[in-house]
Design a protein around this motif. Structure first.
Motif, PDB file in Angstrom:
ATOM      1  N   HIS A  27      92.196 -41.975  21.255  1.00 30.00           N
ATOM      2  CA  HIS A  27      93.561 -41.667  20.811  1.00 30.00           C
ATOM      3  C   HIS A  27      93.787 -42.230  19.408  1.00 30.00           C
ATOM      4  O   HIS A  27      93.143 -43.196  19.000  1.00 30.00           O
ATOM      5  CB  HIS A  27      94.587 -42.249  21.804  1.00 30.00           C
ATOM      6  CG  HIS A  27      95.978 -41.789  21.509  1.00 30.00           C
ATOM      7  ND1 HIS A  27      96.848 -42.536  20.748  1.00 30.00           N
ATOM      8  CD2 HIS A  27      96.633 -40.642  21.824  1.00 30.00           C
ATOM      9  CE1 HIS A  27      97.993 -41.863  20.627  1.00 30.00           C
ATOM     10  NE2 HIS A  27      97.882 -40.712  21.272  1.00 30.00           N
ATOM     11  N   ASP A  43      95.712 -36.587  19.307  1.00 32.70           N
ATOM     12  CA  ASP A  43      96.918 -36.915  20.069  1.00 32.70           C
ATOM     13  C   ASP A  43      96.706 -36.521  21.529  1.00 32.70           C
ATOM     14  O   ASP A  43      95.648 -35.989  21.896  1.00 32.70           O
ATOM     15  CB  ASP A  43      98.170 -36.287  19.429  1.00 32.70           C
ATOM     16  CG  ASP A  43      98.223 -34.764  19.517  1.00 32.70           C
ATOM     17  OD1 ASP A  43      97.364 -34.157  20.202  1.00 32.70           O
ATOM     18  OD2 ASP A  43      99.132 -34.171  18.907  1.00 32.70           O
ATOM     19  N   SER A  44      97.719 -36.739  22.353  1.00 35.53           N
ATOM     20  CA  SER A  44      97.548 -36.523  23.791  1.00 35.53           C
ATOM     21  C   SER A  44      97.157 -35.079  24.114  1.00 35.53           C
ATOM     22  O   SER A  44      96.293 -34.843  24.958  1.00 35.53           O
ATOM     23  CB  SER A  44      98.835 -36.847  24.542  1.00 35.53           C
ATOM     24  OG  SER A  44      99.310 -38.090  24.174  1.00 35.53           O
ATOM     25  N   MET A  67      95.856 -41.137  30.438  1.00 29.71           N
ATOM     26  CA  MET A  67      95.085 -40.159  29.659  1.00 29.71           C
ATOM     27  C   MET A  67      93.733 -39.897  30.332  1.00 29.71           C
ATOM     28  O   MET A  67      93.275 -38.755  30.406  1.00 29.71           O
ATOM     29  CB  MET A  67      94.847 -40.664  28.234  1.00 29.71           C
ATOM     30  CG  MET A  67      96.121 -40.817  27.434  1.00 29.71           C
ATOM     31  SD  MET A  67      95.753 -41.399  25.776  1.00 29.71           S
ATOM     32  CE  MET A  67      97.386 -41.316  25.069  1.00 29.71           C
ATOM     33  N   TYR A 115     106.700 -35.633  30.628  1.00 30.47           N
ATOM     34  CA  TYR A 115     105.840 -36.034  29.527  1.00 30.47           C
ATOM     35  C   TYR A 115     104.491 -36.418  30.138  1.00 30.47           C
ATOM     36  O   TYR A 115     104.426 -36.938  31.255  1.00 30.47           O
ATOM     37  CB  TYR A 115     106.486 -37.247  28.857  1.00 30.47           C
ATOM     38  CG  TYR A 115     105.954 -37.641  27.510  1.00 30.47           C
ATOM     39  CD1 TYR A 115     105.461 -36.709  26.603  1.00 30.47           C
ATOM     40  CD2 TYR A 115     105.969 -38.979  27.120  1.00 30.47           C
ATOM     41  CE1 TYR A 115     105.004 -37.100  25.354  1.00 30.47           C
ATOM     42  CE2 TYR A 115     105.518 -39.380  25.875  1.00 30.47           C
ATOM     43  CZ  TYR A 115     105.029 -38.437  25.001  1.00 30.47           C
ATOM     44  OH  TYR A 115     104.574 -38.829  23.775  1.00 30.47           O
ATOM     45  N   ASN A 117     102.709 -38.779  29.629  1.00 31.80           N
ATOM     46  CA  ASN A 117     102.635 -40.221  29.908  1.00 31.80           C
ATOM     47  C   ASN A 117     103.252 -40.509  31.276  1.00 31.80           C
ATOM     48  O   ASN A 117     104.316 -41.110  31.395  1.00 31.80           O
ATOM     49  CB  ASN A 117     103.413 -41.036  28.849  1.00 31.80           C
ATOM     50  CG  ASN A 117     102.867 -40.888  27.456  1.00 31.80           C
ATOM     51  OD1 ASN A 117     102.473 -39.800  27.056  1.00 31.80           O
ATOM     52  ND2 ASN A 117     102.841 -41.964  26.703  1.00 31.80           N
ATOM     53  N   THR A 131     103.713 -32.744  25.965  1.00 29.79           N
ATOM     54  CA  THR A 131     103.382 -33.891  25.119  1.00 29.79           C
ATOM     55  C   THR A 131     104.405 -33.899  23.987  1.00 29.79           C
ATOM     56  O   THR A 131     105.237 -32.987  23.889  1.00 29.79           O
ATOM     57  CB  THR A 131     101.955 -33.796  24.529  1.00 29.79           C
ATOM     58  OG1 THR A 131     101.956 -32.788  23.529  1.00 29.79           O
ATOM     59  CG2 THR A 131     100.923 -33.486  25.583  1.00 29.79           C
ATOM     60  N   SER A 132     104.290 -34.872  23.097  1.00 32.27           N
ATOM     61  CA  SER A 132     105.269 -34.941  22.002  1.00 32.27           C
ATOM     62  C   SER A 132     105.143 -33.725  21.087  1.00 32.27           C
ATOM     63  O   SER A 132     106.091 -33.345  20.429  1.00 32.27           O
ATOM     64  CB  SER A 132     105.079 -36.233  21.214  1.00 32.27           C
ATOM     65  OG  SER A 132     103.742 -36.318  20.781  1.00 32.27           O
ATOM     66  N   HIS A 178     107.703 -48.090  21.063  1.00 36.78           N
ATOM     67  CA  HIS A 178     108.546 -47.189  20.260  1.00 36.78           C
ATOM     68  C   HIS A 178     110.025 -47.557  20.321  1.00 36.78           C
ATOM     69  O   HIS A 178     110.753 -47.430  19.346  1.00 36.78           O
ATOM     70  CB  HIS A 178     108.331 -45.741  20.712  1.00 36.78           C
ATOM     71  CG  HIS A 178     107.025 -45.194  20.247  1.00 36.78           C
ATOM     72  ND1 HIS A 178     105.900 -45.230  21.031  1.00 36.78           N
ATOM     73  CD2 HIS A 178     106.662 -44.644  19.070  1.00 36.78           C
ATOM     74  CE1 HIS A 178     104.898 -44.707  20.345  1.00 36.78           C
ATOM     75  NE2 HIS A 178     105.324 -44.338  19.154  1.00 36.78           N
ATOM     76  N   HIS A 201     107.834 -40.717  15.180  1.00 37.91           N
ATOM     77  CA  HIS A 201     107.416 -40.183  16.482  1.00 37.91           C
ATOM     78  C   HIS A 201     108.656 -39.959  17.347  1.00 37.91           C
ATOM     79  O   HIS A 201     109.553 -40.813  17.353  1.00 37.91           O
ATOM     80  CB  HIS A 201     106.453 -41.178  17.161  1.00 37.91           C
ATOM     81  CG  HIS A 201     105.700 -40.560  18.283  1.00 37.91           C
ATOM     82  ND1 HIS A 201     106.235 -40.435  19.537  1.00 37.91           N
ATOM     83  CD2 HIS A 201     104.468 -40.012  18.340  1.00 37.91           C
ATOM     84  CE1 HIS A 201     105.336 -39.832  20.324  1.00 37.91           C
ATOM     85  NE2 HIS A 201     104.261 -39.569  19.619  1.00 37.91           N
ATOM     86  N   GLU A 203     109.228 -40.404  20.354  1.00 41.09           N
ATOM     87  CA  GLU A 203     109.490 -41.448  21.356  1.00 41.09           C
ATOM     88  C   GLU A 203     110.343 -42.582  20.790  1.00 41.09           C
ATOM     89  O   GLU A 203     110.813 -43.430  21.525  1.00 41.09           O
ATOM     90  CB  GLU A 203     108.169 -42.072  21.835  1.00 41.09           C
ATOM     91  CG  GLU A 203     107.463 -41.318  22.914  1.00 41.09           C
ATOM     92  CD  GLU A 203     106.158 -42.006  23.305  1.00 41.09           C
ATOM     93  OE1 GLU A 203     106.059 -43.233  23.204  1.00 41.09           O
ATOM     94  OE2 GLU A 203     105.236 -41.285  23.707  1.00 41.09           O
ATOM     95  N   SER A 227     104.435 -35.467  16.518  1.00 45.46           N
ATOM     96  CA  SER A 227     103.479 -36.167  17.378  1.00 45.46           C
ATOM     97  C   SER A 227     102.528 -36.930  16.462  1.00 45.46           C
ATOM     98  O   SER A 227     102.557 -36.747  15.234  1.00 45.46           O
ATOM     99  CB  SER A 227     102.669 -35.151  18.190  1.00 45.46           C
ATOM    100  OG  SER A 227     101.717 -34.524  17.347  1.00 45.46           O
ATOM    101  N   THR A 228     101.640 -37.749  17.030  1.00 42.40           N
ATOM    102  CA  THR A 228     100.752 -38.538  16.154  1.00 42.40           C
ATOM    103  C   THR A 228      99.881 -37.627  15.285  1.00 42.40           C
ATOM    104  O   THR A 228      99.719 -37.875  14.088  1.00 42.40           O
ATOM    105  CB  THR A 228      99.878 -39.514  16.978  1.00 42.40           C
ATOM    106  OG1 THR A 228      99.189 -38.793  17.993  1.00 42.40           O
ATOM    107  CG2 THR A 228     100.721 -40.596  17.591  1.00 42.40           C
ATOM    108  N   MET A 276      96.614 -50.089  24.249  1.00 39.99           N
ATOM    109  CA  MET A 276      95.673 -49.308  23.442  1.00 39.99           C
ATOM    110  C   MET A 276      94.612 -50.218  22.820  1.00 39.99           C
ATOM    111  O   MET A 276      93.478 -49.815  22.619  1.00 39.99           O
ATOM    112  CB  MET A 276      96.421 -48.563  22.327  1.00 39.99           C
ATOM    113  CG  MET A 276      97.202 -47.356  22.824  1.00 39.99           C
ATOM    114  SD  MET A 276      96.071 -45.966  23.050  1.00 39.99           S
ATOM    115  CE  MET A 276      97.214 -44.708  23.635  1.00 39.99           C
TER     116      MET A 276
HETATM  117  P1  13P Z   1     100.993 -38.387  21.023  1.00 41.14           P
HETATM  118  O1  13P Z   1      99.674 -38.866  20.508  1.00 41.14           O
HETATM  119  O2  13P Z   1     100.818 -37.219  21.922  1.00 41.14           O
HETATM  120  O3  13P Z   1     101.976 -38.134  19.946  1.00 41.14           O
HETATM  121  O4  13P Z   1     101.564 -39.548  21.983  1.00 41.14           O
HETATM  122  C1  13P Z   1     101.830 -40.790  21.580  1.00 41.14           C
HETATM  123  C2  13P Z   1     101.768 -41.814  22.643  1.00 41.14           C
HETATM  124  O5  13P Z   1     102.582 -42.687  22.739  1.00 41.14           O
HETATM  125  C3  13P Z   1     100.678 -41.827  23.547  1.00 41.14           C
HETATM  126  O6  13P Z   1     100.762 -42.933  24.312  1.00 41.14           O
END
Ligand code: 13P
Ligand code: SF4
Length: 316
Positions: A27, A43-44, A67, A115, A117, A131-132, A178, A201, A203, A227-228, A276
Motif C-alpha cells: 500500500h 491504493d486499496s 486488505m 468502505y 476498510n 474505496t476512496s 485521518h 484524502h 477520510e 484517494s492515495t 501500516m
Molecule cells: P486508499 O489507498 O484507497 O485511498 O485508502 C487509504 C487508507 O486509509 C487505507 O487504509
C-alpha cells in the motif's frame, strides 16, 4: 542507498520471491524500503485489482489485515501472507458484524455500502463495497429511491453525500490517523504555504470541514480530494511545485520519488499509521521464508463477502 545488511535482505527477498513464485503488493502508506522492493504499490482499489489478476501463487500483502483478507476473498486459490498479523485498522474495528445486523434491522430494505476498510464478516452483510477512489460512483449507481446505509467512515460518508447530493445514513466510525489531521492544522499550513496545492484524502476530518465552509466544496486556496493513488496522479500532472498532503505520511516517499523537482509537506507530520508501519524488510523476508502469516477467509464467509467486492469491481 542501501547499507550492506539491507542489501543482503533485499537479495534474500528477491531470491525467495522467485523460488516461491510470489508477488509483493504494497500500500502507498508502507515504509519507503518496503515500497521499493514491492512489485506493485497502490491504493486499496488498485491492490484489489492486482490481487485478482496476478499469476503468482503467493501474495505477500504489505498493508493491513482487511486488505490481505480482501485479497484472499478475491483470490481464494492463492496463498495470501501478511508479514505481521497485528497490522490491523482502527477504522475497520469501528463496526462489528453484529452492530451492522442491528443497524440493518432498523432500516429494512436499505442498500448497504461498505468502505473496503471492513472485516470479511462485515463485508458479508453488505451489498456493495467501495474505496476512496470509487465511493461516489458506487453510490451514484444505486437507484435514487433507495435508502442507503454507508459505513464505517463518517468523513468519507459526508464527502460522498456532498458530491452526490444524496442523503445517506452514515456510521460514525473514523480512522484515528485521518481524524486527527484536523481543520486547525490545515488552516495553519495554508498560511505557511500560500502557493501550495492541497491534496486531501476523503477520510480526513479536514476534507469535510473544508467542503462544509465553501459553496465550491473548498475554502482551501487550491484543494483537491483524492484517494492515495489519485493524489499521486495529481502530484505528477499538476503544474504546482509545492503540495500540502493531508493523509498518512508514507505516501510522501512515492511522491518525492516520482516528482524530483517538487516539494511535498505533510498537513500533519504526526499522521502515521502504526499498523501500516509494522511491516518491514525483515518480516517480509520471514513471510516468504516461513510462509507466514497466512490470511485465509473461511469458504462460506468468503463467498458472501465476495459479492459486494465483485459488484464494486464491476462498477469501477
Ligand atoms: P486508499 O489507498 O484507497 O485511498 O485508502 C487509504 C487508507 O486509509 C487505507 O487504509
Ligand atoms: Fe486503517 Fe487509518 Fe491505518 Fe488506513 S490509515 S489502515 S484507515 S488506521
Amino acid at each position: 542507498m542501501y547499507n550492506q545488511a539491507t542489501k543482503e535482505l533485499v537479495n534474500q527477498i528477491d531470491a525467495l520471491k522467485k523460488e516461491k513464485n510470489a508477488v509483493i503488493l504494497a500500500h502507498n502508506y508502507q515504509i519507503g524500503e518496503v515500497q521499493d522492493i514491492a512489485d506493485f504499490v497502490g491504493d486499496s482499489l488498485e491492490l484489489s485489482r492486482k490481487a485478482a489478476t496476478t499469476d503468482a501463487e503467493v501474495i505477500v500483502f504489505c498493508g493491513v489485515h482487511f486488505m490481505a483478507e480482501t485479497a484472499s476473498i478475491i483470490s481464494p486459490d492463492k496463498k495470501v501472507l501478511i508479514p505481521d498479523l497485528e497490522a490491523g485498522c482502527s477504522l475497520a474495528d469501528s463496526i462489528t458484524a453484529e452492530q451492522l445486523r442491528e443497524w440493518k434491522a432498523a432500516h429494512p430494505g436499505a442498500v448497504v455500502v461498505a468502505y473496503v476498510n471492513t472485516t470479511a464478516e462485515v463485508k458479508s452483510e453488505c451489498d456493495y463495497c467501495c474505496t476512496s477512489s470509487n465511493a461516489v460512483g458506487i453510490v451514484e449507481a444505486i437507484p435514487e429511491d433507495k435508502e442507503i446505509l454507508f459505513l464505517p467512515d463518517q468523513f468519507l460518508g459526508a464527502y460522498v453525500e456532498m458530491m452526490t447530493g444524496r442523503e445517506l445514513h452514515i456510521w460514525k466510525g473514523a480512522c484515528h490517523v485521518h481524524e486527527n489531521i484536523g481543520e486547525i492544522n490545515l488552516a495553519e499550513k495554508q498560511k505557511e504555504f500560500p502557493d501550495a496545492e492541497f491534496l486531501i484524502h476523503p477520510e480526513c476530518g479536514c476534507s469535510t470541514s473544508c467542503m462544509m465552509k465553501s459553496a465550491m466544496y473548498f475554502d482551501c486556496k487550491d484543494g483537491h480530494v483524492y484517494s492515495t493513488s489519485g493524489m499521486l496522479s495529481r502530484a505528477r500532472e499538476s503544474e504546482a511545485e509545492t503540495f500540502v498532503v493531508a493523509t498518512e505520511t508514507g505516501i510522501l516517499h512515492r511522491m518525492e520519488k516520482e516528482n524530483p523537482g517538487k516539494k511535498f509537506y505533510a498537513a500533519n507530520e504526526d499522521s502515521v499509521c502504526d499498523y501500516m508501519k509494522m511491516i518491514n524488510l525483515e518480516n517480509v523476508r520471514d513471510a516468504l521464508l516461513y510462509d507466514q502469516f497466512e490470511v485465509k477467509v473461511p469458504e462460506d464467509l468468503a463467498k458472501k463477502a465476495w459479492l459486494p467486492i465483485e459488484r464494486m469491481l464491476q462498477i469501477s
